[in-house]
Design a protein around this motif. Structure first.
Motif, mmCIF file in Angstrom:
data_model
loop_
_atom_site.group_PDB
_atom_site.id
_atom_site.type_symbol
_atom_site.label_atom_id
_atom_site.label_comp_id
_atom_site.label_asym_id
_atom_site.label_seq_id
_atom_site.Cartn_x
_atom_site.Cartn_y
_atom_site.Cartn_z
ATOM 1 N N THR A 1 0.831 -1.209 0.000
ATOM 2 C CA THR A 1 0.000 0.000 0.000
ATOM 3 C C THR A 1 0.860 1.250 0.000
ATOM 4 O O THR A 1 0.553 2.235 -0.678
ATOM 5 C CB THR A 1 -0.990 -0.005 1.189
ATOM 6 N N PHE A 2 1.985 1.240 0.727
ATOM 7 C CA PHE A 2 2.867 2.410 0.742
ATOM 8 C C PHE A 2 3.597 2.572 -0.589
ATOM 9 O O PHE A 2 3.637 3.669 -1.163
ATOM 10 C CB PHE A 2 3.888 2.286 1.879
ATOM 11 N N SER A 3 4.204 1.493 -1.094
ATOM 12 C CA SER A 3 5.008 1.613 -2.308
ATOM 13 C C SER A 3 4.154 1.978 -3.519
ATOM 14 O O SER A 3 4.539 2.824 -4.337
ATOM 15 C CB SER A 3 5.772 0.317 -2.571
ATOM 16 N N MET A 4 2.975 1.378 -3.631
ATOM 17 C CA MET A 4 2.143 1.643 -4.801
ATOM 18 C C MET A 4 1.463 3.010 -4.729
ATOM 19 O O MET A 4 1.286 3.674 -5.749
ATOM 20 C CB MET A 4 1.104 0.534 -4.958
ATOM 21 N N MET A 5 1.103 3.478 -3.526
ATOM 22 C CA MET A 5 0.483 4.801 -3.434
ATOM 23 C C MET A 5 1.508 5.900 -3.674
ATOM 24 O O MET A 5 1.210 6.918 -4.307
ATOM 25 C CB MET A 5 -0.167 4.984 -2.062
ATOM 26 N N SER A 6 2.740 5.715 -3.193
ATOM 27 C CA SER A 6 3.780 6.712 -3.460
ATOM 28 C C SER A 6 4.064 6.786 -4.960
ATOM 29 O O SER A 6 4.335 7.867 -5.500
ATOM 30 C CB SER A 6 5.057 6.370 -2.686
ATOM 31 N N THR A 7 3.973 5.648 -5.659
ATOM 32 C CA THR A 7 4.170 5.635 -7.108
ATOM 33 C C THR A 7 3.060 6.389 -7.817
ATOM 34 O O THR A 7 3.306 7.152 -8.762
ATOM 35 C CB THR A 7 4.232 4.188 -7.619
#
Length: 469
Positions: A293-299
């Motif tokens: 959730t963190f890595s994909m939302m930051s992307t």
């Protein structure tokens, strides 16, 4: 310490339990802990818009500007597990206060920096302070507020402010840079520390593990070195790709050091990380959900920033306002997520939030080359609400049922997942939007892959948590 308001039954039916009520001292404790987390989240994004101005002022060329971010990310992610365990053994409050002091002094140094070396030193020390603040602050929160509705509410407030701090930083950074200069963004963090630090000693309780085994030095060296190497490689790849020799060497070194770390932990009498803990379904699958959730939302935020400014021609300020709407709706989500968790549980909320984030990311594929600002604003804001639900529920999933003596380890894993997630998404996917000649096509490719990864992870996490329960 914390107080709960009992529910009063109505005639003929059982009334739903009343929401937990925090006492005055509880609110002050929560304010101090959440303010510190908010400050660190703000630091992640407040400088982003100011980087071109900062580079011109200090003499940093474009290729060196990444170090303004990397110098913070390296220590903040690399030392999280180590500092979380040190807090467990020698006192979480003590390390939390030390982290605040270092963070405040480092922010002042960065604001007054007279050359690139002084500025980057300040940023690195900020990251070191953040590595102490984040895991110990989370441990103090989970050990202060008992497991149940009260902790759910406290983590809901903390998660909301974490997401809001990152979003506000993007808007505030642009406004402050245009009006007061880039140094004001670092000065703001120093002032923030001066507000929080005097309140903390008299309010926060000290906590540590009852016994004090020797620190696992081999484990500390290998995991810290592995994380530092991994974060450096991925941060550098975000700017220069994976073809560089330094990127390949440090990436390989990071993987090898982490493999050695696992071997060391399996044989140590008092390991830094308990491998049986990592085999718990709630911790393994909960952290997987948090990482994604963190890595994909930051992307998503990264590629939408490119799309809004370079494809649609929006100004930096207008782009910041788009993400400001996202921040407002995150606050709304923060008030409802604990209630949803109370009704269906943290595990189901985590899966549902991942599904929502994935579907709304897929909806962003509807943007076009000449319009799409409204769709982008609505979709990313709603996706951010789901993202916040995933943040809160994965933290609860990972820390629920963990003894107080291991809360520093569990929350260290939670915060390490956050930091690594914020670091790896853009290098792994975001670079696809910038390396080709067609920015719009690259953005669409990234969004499609992003949505597929989130939805696939939701399926894996849902099946994994259901099996282990």
């Amino acid at each position: 310490m914390a107080t709960l308001t009992p529910s009063s039954p109505s005639s003929g039916a059982t009334a739903p339990p009343a929401p937990p009520v925090l006492g005055r001292r509880d609110r002050l404790v929560l304010f101090v802990l959440c303010a510190a987390q908010f400050m660190v989240a703000l630091d992640f994004s407040v400088l982003n818009v100011a980087l071109p101005v900062l580079g011109a002022d200090l003499g940093l060329d474009r290729s060196a500007l990444q170090w303004a971010v990397t110098a913070f990310a390296l220590p903040s992610g690399g030392f999280l597990l180590l500092f979380g365990r040190i807090g467990d053994l020698y006192g979480r409050k003590r390390l939390f206060l030390a982290g605040l002091a270092v963070f405040g002094a480092a922010s002042l140094l960065a604001a007054l920096a007279w050359n690139p070396a002084a500025f980057l030193t300040g940023r690195a020390l900020q990251g070191l302070g953040a590595a102490a603040i984040v895991p110990t602050g989370m441990s103090l929160l989970t050990t202060t507020f008992p497991e149940g509705p009260l902790r759910d509410r406290a983590l809901g407030i903390s998660g909301t402010l974490l997401s809001l701090g990152f979003t506000i930083g993007m808007v505030l950074g642009g406004v402050m840079t245009d009006t007061l200069g880039w140094r004001s963004t670092m000065g703001l963090l120093a002032v923030f520390t001066l507000v929080v630090l005097p309140l903390a000693p008299g309010l926060l309780p000290e906590s540590r593990t009852p016994d004090r085994p020797r620190l696992d030095v081999p484990g500390a060296v290998t995991v810290t070195g592995g994380l530092l190497a991994l974060i450096y490689a991925l941060s550098t790849a975000a700017e220069h790709g994976f073809g560089g020799t330094d990127v390949r060497i440090t990436l390989l070194a990071g993987v090898l050091l982490l493999a050695v770390f696992v071997r060391v932990e399996s044989r140590h009498a008092a390991p830094l990380v308990s491998l049986p803990m990592l085999r718990r379904g709630t911790i393994a699958f909960g952290n997987l959900g948090g990482l994604v959730t963190f890595s994909m939302m930051s992307t998503v935020v990264f590629v939408l920033t490119l799309y809004l400014q370079d494809t649609l021609g929006l100004s930096a300020f207008a782009t910041g306002l788009v993400f400001g709407v996202q921040g407002v709706l995150s606050v709304v989500a923060g008030t409802f997520a604990p209630r949803l968790i109370g009704r269906i549980g943290a595990r189901r909320t985590l899966v549902a939030s991942l599904v929502g984030q994935g579907l709304l990311t897929a909806a962003l594929l509807g943007v076009s080359e000449d319009s799409g600002a409204v769709l982008a604003t609505v979709a990313v804001s709603l996706a951010s609400m789901c993202h916040l639900g995933a943040i809160i529920s994965y933290g609860l999933t990972v820390t629920s049922g963990v003894p107080d003596g291991e809360q520093g380890l569990a929350t260290g894993l939670v915060t390490t997942t956050q930091q690594v997630g914020l670091t790896v998404g853009i290098p792994l996917l975001g670079v696809l939007a910038t390396t080709g000649g067609d920015l719009y096509g690259g953005v669409r490719t990234v969004l499609a892959l992003d949505a597929a990864i989130v939805l696939g992870t939701a399926l894996v996490v849902g099946l994994g948590l259901r099996r282990r329960s």
